[in-house]
Design an enzyme around this catalytic site. Structure first.
Site, PDB file in Angstrom:
ATOM      1  CG  ASP A  10      -1.934   1.034   1.274  1.00  0.00           C
ATOM      2  OD1 ASP A  10      -3.132   0.716   1.163  1.00  0.00           O
ATOM      3  OD2 ASP A  10      -1.559   2.223   1.418  1.00  0.00           O
ATOM      4  CG  ASP A 111      -3.290   3.402  -2.155  1.00  0.00           C
ATOM      5  OD1 ASP A 111      -4.312   2.690  -2.274  1.00  0.00           O
ATOM      6  OD2 ASP A 111      -2.895   3.839  -1.066  1.00  0.00           O
ATOM      7  CD  GLU A 112      -5.564  -1.217  -1.074  1.00  0.00           C
ATOM      8  OE1 GLU A 112      -5.746  -2.261  -0.435  1.00  0.00           O
ATOM      9  OE2 GLU A 112      -5.932  -0.098  -0.683  1.00  0.00           O
TER      10      GLU A 112
END
Ligand code: DGT
Ligand code: CA
Ligand code: CA
Length: 364
Positions: A10, A111-112
């Protein structure tokens, strides 16, 4: 499914970090990224904030007005509007580095991502720790991006682990440590458990995962229904069998960059396009795909969009053919190009998989 090793990665304070990356002088100032509503003024909400701003109590989802109040005594604090295109571009670049560190890569969001690294680490947590450190370093050196990784034998615990210590964290939970790792955490740290469920548990005097584990599955099923009940029961025990399933972001097979300066010069643009092709071709080879359609994209100086594409006679994975087609498209487009170009992109589509486990149609 015994003995898997799974990463959850993340990116730290992602939108705000993107802003810091292009303006490093922001690093020492509180930064809040705002989604302004169309009502004008300061109406809208905070998307995210850097850790300096968080120290003053600024949080995702908070009204912009509240956040301004929290930072009213800090004149150097900065409020910026979102620039999703730029965050997506940053995410894309990072994801293409991350993919190279995985046996199986699952895109979750900008974002992950999850990575199954069982094979390449030979089920060895020392090797996994080393690989994770390498990945973090590589994101930092090539993109100045800081990230947090959680490692365990399943997606659920890795996700919780990546939330455990951030920013710039690395938390490893080996199988024999799972229960003791989960024990002291608030029930809320289980993904999917929100305020409402937390309140329900609180009424039953249950605050930690260790306390939650004392509740039997029938009680949980009664409270939440069978599906969610058994999910919560398993989660409390750190059990999760979900495979990391190869899922790529829909724009995986495209690349886009912002040019050093706006331009409609063929040679200048061709040089960048070739670089984009080289980069994109790396992914094409790695994923073992053939494409039949090639497109280029211009974001023009007024931010309007222009695209042009071409379907090839046969599916191919050839870099030469990709470059040849892209250059031809560039030449044709420039013939009647009025505005200078600000951002430049390449995309391939219309895929066939050469072989292998992955069904490409699932990605779209
Ligand atoms: P962290 O805690 O260091 O991972 O911080 P973030 O900001 O990366 O938080 P995360 O991973 O929950 O969310 C990723 C991005 O999603 C974040 O940079 C902005 C966006 N986001 C998160 N929460 C909200 C929200 O409540 N509203 C809006 N508009 N965007 C959000
Ligand atoms: Ca994040
Ligand atoms: Ca996230």
């Amino acid at each position: 499914m015994a003995g898997r090793i799974i990463f959850h990665i993340d990116f730290d304070y992602f939108y705000a970090q993107c802003e810091e990356i292009r303006r490093p002088e922001l690093k020492t100032r509180p930064v809040a990224v705002c989604v302004y509503s169309d009502r004008g003024g300061d109406s809208g909400a905070i998307a995210t904030a850097n850790y300096l701003a968080r120290k003053y109590g600024v949080k995702s989802g908070m009204p912009i007005k509240f956040a301004k109040k929290k930072l009213e005594d800090i004149p150097e604090s900065v409020f910026l509007p979102t620039d999703f295109e730029y965050y997506t571009e940053t995410s894309e670049n990072a994801m293409s580095i991350i993919r190279n560190h995985a046996d199986v890569f699952e895109y979750v969001g900008r974002d992950e991502a999850y990575l199954d690294v069982t094979n390449r680490t030979e089920q060895d947590y020392k090797k996994a720790a080393h690989l994770a450190q390498q990945l973090k370093n590589s994101l930092r050196t090539s993109m100045k991006l800081s990230s947090t990784i959680g490692i365990s034998s399943n997606k659920l615990v890795s996700k919780i682990a990546s939330d455990y210590k951030k920013p710039d964290g690395l938390t490893i939970v080996e199988p024999h440590e799972i229960e003791s790792f989960l024990d002291p955490l608030p029930i809320r740290s289980i993904p999917g458990i929100g305020k409402k469920s937390e309140e329900k548990f609180s009424e039953m005097n249950l605050e930690t995962i260790s306390q939650l584990r004392s509740v039997d599955v029938f009680t949980l099923n009664g409270l939440f229904g069978r599906k969610i009940g058994s999910y919560i029961y398993n989660a409390a025990h750190g059990i999760d069998e979900e495979p990391v399933s190869p899922r790529h972001d829909p724009i995986q097979y495209s690349r886009i960059i912002t040019l050093k300066q706006d331009s409609k010069d063929f040679d200048f643009l061709a040089k960048d396009l070739e670089k984009l092709c080289d980069d994109l071709h790396g992914t094409i080879v790695k994923d073992n795909i053939l494409f039949r359609s090639v497109g280029i994209q211009f974001i023009q100086s007024d931010l309007s969009n222009r695209t042009k594409s071409k379907t090839l006679r046969n599916p191919t994975s050839s870099l030469d053919e990709l470059k040849k087609t892209v250059i031809q498209l560039l030449r044709e487009s420039l013939e009647d190009q009025k505005l200078p170009i600000r951002r430049l992109g390449v995309r391939v589509s219309d895929f066939t998989q050469i072989s292998g486990q992955v069904d490409i149609t699932r990605f779209f």
